[in-house]
Design a protein around this motif. Structure first.
Motif, short mmCIF file in Angstrom:
data_model
loop_
_atom_site.label_atom_id
_atom_site.label_comp_id
_atom_site.label_asym_id
_atom_site.label_seq_id
_atom_site.Cartn_x
_atom_site.Cartn_y
_atom_site.Cartn_z
N SER A 1 149.35 98.23 38.67
CA SER A 1 148.64 97.72 39.85
C SER A 1 149.05 96.28 40.17
O SER A 1 149.15 95.91 41.35
CB SER A 1 147.13 97.82 39.65
OG SER A 1 146.74 97.12 38.48
N SER B 1 152.35 96.40 42.00
CA SER B 1 152.15 96.85 43.38
C SER B 1 151.60 95.73 44.25
O SER B 1 152.05 95.53 45.40
CB SER B 1 151.20 98.05 43.42
OG SER B 1 151.74 99.15 42.72
N THR B 2 150.63 94.98 43.71
CA THR B 2 150.04 93.86 44.47
C THR B 2 151.09 92.79 44.75
O THR B 2 151.17 92.25 45.87
CB THR B 2 148.88 93.24 43.68
OG1 THR B 2 147.88 94.24 43.45
CG2 THR B 2 148.27 92.08 44.43
N ASP C 1 153.55 94.07 47.44
CA ASP C 1 152.92 94.06 48.76
C ASP C 1 152.84 92.65 49.33
O ASP C 1 153.06 92.43 50.53
CB ASP C 1 151.52 94.66 48.68
CG ASP C 1 151.55 96.16 48.47
OD1 ASP C 1 152.59 96.78 48.74
OD2 ASP C 1 150.52 96.72 48.03
N SER C 2 152.53 91.68 48.49
CA SER C 2 152.45 90.30 48.97
C SER C 2 153.83 89.78 49.38
O SER C 2 153.95 89.01 50.34
CB SER C 2 151.84 89.39 47.88
OG SER C 2 152.70 89.32 46.76
N VAL D 1 156.36 91.68 50.53
CA VAL D 1 156.74 92.36 51.77
C VAL D 1 155.99 91.78 52.97
O VAL D 1 156.55 91.65 54.06
CB VAL D 1 156.47 93.88 51.65
CG1 VAL D 1 156.65 94.57 53.00
CG2 VAL D 1 157.38 94.51 50.61
N ALA D 2 154.74 91.40 52.76
CA ALA D 2 153.90 90.92 53.88
C ALA D 2 154.05 89.43 54.16
O ALA D 2 153.48 88.94 55.14
CB ALA D 2 152.44 91.24 53.57
N LYS E 1 160.05 97.69 47.52
CA LYS E 1 158.93 98.52 47.95
C LYS E 1 159.30 100.00 47.99
O LYS E 1 158.51 100.87 47.58
CB LYS E 1 158.48 98.06 49.35
CG LYS E 1 157.31 98.84 49.92
CD LYS E 1 156.04 98.64 49.10
CE LYS E 1 154.85 99.32 49.76
NZ LYS E 1 153.62 99.20 48.95
N ASN F 1 157.55 102.89 45.76
CA ASN F 1 156.92 104.08 46.33
C ASN F 1 157.45 105.35 45.67
O ASN F 1 156.69 106.28 45.37
CB ASN F 1 157.17 104.13 47.84
CG ASN F 1 156.36 103.10 48.60
OD1 ASN F 1 155.38 102.56 48.09
ND2 ASN F 1 156.78 102.79 49.82
#
Length: 247
Positions: free
Chosen positions: A103, A106-107, A110-111, A113-114, A206, A210
């Motif tokens: 997890s 993943s966090t 995501d940070s 990518v964003a 990412k 996935n």
């Protein structure tokens, strides 16, 4: 003078005797016949023999099925005893039949990518998450590869379905750990990059993450199916803490 003799009288015609009466025995009713009961007894004897044979076969089949189920439970318990400790180092169970792993990775992805050009994510935090995930994935991968699932299921009379669940569960979990390790390494590279290269590495990280998650979920679903077939699946009760580990 001629003497007239007495004229012969006509003899009476002989009467033909009628046929002698023939004795006609009284017919016995069917149920009074010995042969009838002999046939019935023969049929009953055959039925009893067939029933006994069927009973013995059913009992034998039942015993064989009980023994097969016992072997399945023993095999699956052994498999679980090796799989569960490994999974607990990379995630935690999500009742009723799910499992969440990596997890933190993943966090972090995501940070990354964003992130916006004027608000970059903390590279040191990204690097730390990548290093931890890579180490955990490598350790889990080596432990999973060391499991000899073939020895657990060979020559035990298990159904093809159960055997495939066990084999595919391990294979998919191994592939998932490999992909998690690759995504962690890409995250580490992305954390040290800038500009377009950083964005491209983030997108690739990412995508691999996935794929890793999909592969893990498929492997864990097959793992649960194998437990269910063996009759040993027991999801964690809601409200109870699930096993935790490095993520």
């Amino acid at each position: 003078m001629a003497i007239k003799g007495k004229t012969k009288g006509r003899s009476a015609k002989a009467v033909t005797r009628g046929p002698k009466p023939v004795y006609q025995p009284v017919k016995k009713r069917l149920i009074a016949k010995r042969e009838f009961w002999l046939v019935i007894l023969s049929i009953l004897g055959v039925a009893v023999v067939v029933g006994l044979v069927a009973g013995f076969m059913a009992e034998r089949n039942s015993s064989a099925q009980d023994e097969l189920e016992r072997r399945m439970r023993a095999t699956m318990s052994s498999f679980q005893g090796q799989i569960d400790p490994i999974l607990s180092t990379v995630g935690q169970a999500q009742p009723p039949a799910g499992y969440q792993v990596f997890s933190d990775l993943s966090t972090a992805v995501d940070s990354l990518v964003a992130e916006k050009p004027d608000a970059r994510a903390d590279s040191r935090a990204l690097t730390q998450s990548a290093t931890d995930a890579a180490s955990s994935a490598k350790t889990a991968l080596e432990a999973l590869r060391s499991i000899d699932e073939t020895a657990l299921i060979r020559d035990k009379g298990f159904s093809e379905e159960f055997v495939l669940y066990v084999i595919n569960a391990k294979d998919n979990l191994v592939r998932a750990m490999t992909l998690y390790g690759e995504s962690a390494k890409l995250l580490e590279l992305a954390a040290d990059s800038q500009g377009a290269e950083r964005a491209e590495l983030a997108a690739r990280t990412k995508a691999i993450l996935n794929a890793a998650t999909d592969t893990f979920d498929r492997g864990y679903a097959e793992y649960v199916e194998a437990q269910t077939k063996a009759g040993v699946f027991a999801p964690p009760a809601p409200g109870l803490p699930a096993p935790t580990g490095a993520s």
